[in-house]
Design a protein around this motif. Structure first.
Motif, mmCIF file in Angstrom:
data_model
loop_
_atom_site.group_PDB
_atom_site.id
_atom_site.type_symbol
_atom_site.label_atom_id
_atom_site.label_comp_id
_atom_site.label_asym_id
_atom_site.label_seq_id
_atom_site.Cartn_x
_atom_site.Cartn_y
_atom_site.Cartn_z
ATOM 1 N N GLU A 99 0.856 -1.182 0.000
ATOM 2 C CA GLU A 99 0.000 0.000 0.000
ATOM 3 C C GLU A 99 0.893 1.232 0.000
ATOM 4 O O GLU A 99 1.830 1.327 0.809
ATOM 5 N N ASN A 125 -4.243 4.992 -2.154
ATOM 6 C CA ASN A 125 -5.389 5.654 -1.504
ATOM 7 C C ASN A 125 -5.867 6.826 -2.356
ATOM 8 O O ASN A 125 -5.066 7.644 -2.797
ATOM 9 N N GLU A 171 -7.960 2.445 -3.367
ATOM 10 C CA GLU A 171 -8.683 2.356 -2.095
ATOM 11 C C GLU A 171 -9.662 3.518 -1.991
ATOM 12 O O GLU A 171 -9.342 4.660 -2.297
ATOM 13 N N ASP A 204 -11.852 0.786 1.933
ATOM 14 C CA ASP A 204 -10.946 0.997 3.065
ATOM 15 C C ASP A 204 -11.734 1.248 4.354
ATOM 16 O O ASP A 204 -12.897 1.631 4.319
ATOM 17 N N LYS A 255 -11.236 -3.880 3.349
ATOM 18 C CA LYS A 255 -10.206 -3.782 4.377
ATOM 19 C C LYS A 255 -10.870 -3.542 5.725
ATOM 20 O O LYS A 255 -11.462 -2.487 5.961
HETATM 21 CA CA CA Z 1 -5.722 2.762 2.896
#
Ligand code: CA
Ligand code: C2E
Ligand code: CA
Length: 573
Positions: free
Chosen positions: A354, A413, A445, A475, A496
């Motif tokens: 990530e 992200n 995400e 997320d 997640k």
């Molecule tokens: Ca994240």
């Protein structure tokens, strides 16, 4: 004889001419909008013409009748009208005024013209009277629109700012305090969304009229916009003393508001207060400061009362400073990305990384994203920052793939603002093309808040990206709305599970129940489950046992600068 005939013909002709002229005058008067009163001083006689009969129920034939005109108007205008219809008494030749009739509805305009003879004696006068009620109403409406808000009947923002300026001027002479209170209905959007805009407006109107009822000398209120109101209290009893307003409002909202179509709404409101002279000495800034505290207070929960005081001011200055520094950082690209590995729970092999941004602050100190991402989101610099993260992480991924020779997943992200842009899908695909990266090797995400705000348009974009093969991951799952029904409609591949569940999963049995049911649900929907923030071996074993696919956390690896991650990749080959 001929002479006599001639005389008679002449007289007749003159007479006819005279009558024609009279008829003409009469017609002109009738055609004109208004009534006329012609008065001859020599004869002491009056004649009325035009629409007189439509205006007044009486005739005026002489001086005495004229007095009836005075009786026809409202008492307050009477004295002045006396001057206007008798201008000759003060040697004037014209005079005019507008006055209201006895019915208190009709506005008339009076204009008098007096003619004097060569000796200076008044000989004739004409009073011309017009009905101007319509023009008056239009003027009233314009005045109303200039000062008031049509929905609530409270002052509008502009006029309130002007009046507040007058409060401040007065307070500067007397050394008084002026409190400016911004009031906001909590979660008003929910009312609008669930009951419709018309009912929402009705709530705004009813609450506004309640605030109007709290106004008195030295207390005023206005409707700033949508569900935001502002009140000003001149010289409350000392500093921080508008709690009487808070109390009155709290008391009112204990009862629901009964709205249209039998609907009712129970509300809470948040209040922010800024005081002259402490917070600022201008009306606009005071309103601004009060707005800042009301929305800051909201973050701490609904139904609050907060003052704009020294600590708030410090915080504000700091955030302004942060914002300025951030703008510079965006220009200089003073950011780095650290990458945190994710591993399959079963075989502990690398699934991907990530990308997590850090800001290179003064002296090279790294600043975490939780400090600056919210600021970047509020001032829009998240757009260039996000673009840079996308580009840099894809570039880095392409370089790693070439260096180590195997694919994995790069998770990036993405902020709400980025998803909202029309060019979002194209810009992602463009970067992937440029670095020759396959869409399936990239995961974006997203947090639920983005979807809640603008589901249709964001979902359409996500679908487009997924059609190309890009992975989408939800997320911080479990911290928001998270309903099963709505999960089914989400175009996502991965979920997640938020760190807050992982933190207490070993110590709190109810968290365990929730976590297990989330994982079961995720599996039944065919999504992949990732646990984030796994710090302990015990957590990992438990999560693996309940079927969680992927583990991310300090236990297996912290976010690291790219050069330090190379050992991770080497160990995979
Ligand atoms: Ca994240
Ligand atoms: P997130 O997406 O939930 O990222 C995970 C955060 O948890 C990261 O914090 C990570 O360092 C931290 N973390 C991971 N494992 C553990 C653990 O075992 N223990 C603990 N205590 N923490 C762990 P970080 O890097 O500070 O990022 C915070 C948030 O900032 C991220 O939360 C993400 O929402 C946001 N963010 C980071 N990079 C970007 C970016 O490039 N763009 C946008 N829009 N947001 C970003
Ligand atoms: Ca997260």
């Amino acid at each position: 004889m001929n002479e006599l005939h001639y005389q008679v013909d002449l007289l007749r002709a003159i007479n006819r001419k005279q009558m024609e002229r009279e008829r003409m005058y009469l017609k002109v008067c009738q055609a004109a909008v208004g009534a006329f009163l012609y008065f001859s001083f020599d004869r002491g006689q009056a004649t009325t013409l035009g629409q007189w009969a439509d205006y007044f129920p009486f005739e005026v034939k002489d001086t005495r009748d004229m007095e009836q005109l005075l009786d026809a108007v409202e008492e307050s205008c009477r004295l002045q009208l006396g001057d206007v219809i008798y201008p000759e008494k003060s040697g004037q030749d014209t005079a005019e005024m507008e006055c209201l009739l006895q019915d208190s509805r009709t506005w008339m305009h009076f204009r008098t013209q007096v003619y004097y003879d060569e000796k200076g004696k008044p000989s004739e006068k004409v009073i011309y009277i017009r009905d101007i009620t319509r023009q008056h109403a239009q003027k009233d409406e314009l005045v109303y629109m200039a000062y008031y808000d049509s929905l609530t009947g409270l002052y509008n923002r502009n006029y309130f700012v002007r009046l507040l300026g007058e409060y401040l001027k007065r307070a500067s002479h007397t050394g008084s305090i002026v409190s400016v209170v911004v009031i906001n209905i909590d979660e008003f959007r929910k009312v609008n969304d669930s009951m419709g805009l018309v009912v929402g407006d009705e709530l705004v109107r009813q609450f506004g009229s309640f605030l109007k009822g709290l106004c008195q000398e030295d207390i005023m209120a206005c409707h700033l916009h949508s569900d935001v109101y502002c009140m000003a209290v001149y010289d409350p009893a000392g500093s921080k003393s508008v709690s009487f307003l808070h109390k009155a409002i709290q008391e009112r909202i204990r009862e629901p508001f009964y709205l249209e179509e039998g609907k009712e709404a129970s509300i809470t409101v948040s209040m922010g207060v800024a005081e002259y002279p402490e917070a600022s000495d201008t009306a606009l800034e005071l309103i601004n400061c009060a707005e800042i505290v009301v929305f800051k207070g909201k973050a701490e929960g609904a139904g609050t009362l907060h003052y704009f005081d020294a600590p708030v001011m410090d915080e504000l200055l700091q955030s302004i400073e942060l914002e300025n520094k951030l703008k510079k950082a965006v220009c200089n690209k003073d950011f780095v990305i650290h990458y945190q590995p994710q591993y399959y729970a079963g075989n502990r092999r690398l699934r991907g990384v990530e990308a997590l941004i850090r800001w290179k602050g003064e002296g090279g100190k790294l600043i975490g994203p939780t400090t600056f991402i919210p600021v970047a989101e509020s001032n829009g610099s998240i757009i260039p920052i996000g673009r840079w993260v996308m580009e840099e992480s894809v570039r880095q991924y392409a370089a790693w793939k070439q260096q180590f020779g195997f694919p994995f997943i790069m998770s990036v992200n993405i902020s709400a603002l980025q998803y909202k842009r029309d060019d979002f899908v194209d810009s992602v695909m463009e970067v992937l093309n440029r670095y020759q990266v396959k869409p399936a090797e990239i995961e974006l995400e997203i947090t639920e808040s983005v979807l809640i705000e603008d589901f249709q348009s964001v979902a359409a974009k996500l679908r487009l990206l997924r059609e190309q093969g890009v992975k989408i991951s939800l997320d911080d799952f479990g911290t928001g709305f998270s309903s099963l029904a709505y999960l089914k409609r989400l175009p996502v591949d991965t979920l997640k599970v938020d760190k807050s569940f992982i933190d207490t999963v070993m110590t709190d049995s109810s968290t365990r129940v929730i976590t297990e049911s989330i994982i079961n649900m995720v599996k039944s929907l065919g999504f992949e489950a990732i646990a984030e923030g796994v710090e302990e071996e015990q957590q990992y074993r438990y999560l693996h046992a309940i079927g969680c696919d992927v583990i991310q956390g300090y236990l297996f690896g912290q976010p690291l600068p790219p050069e330090e991650l190379e050992s991770v990749f080497s160990s995979q080959t």
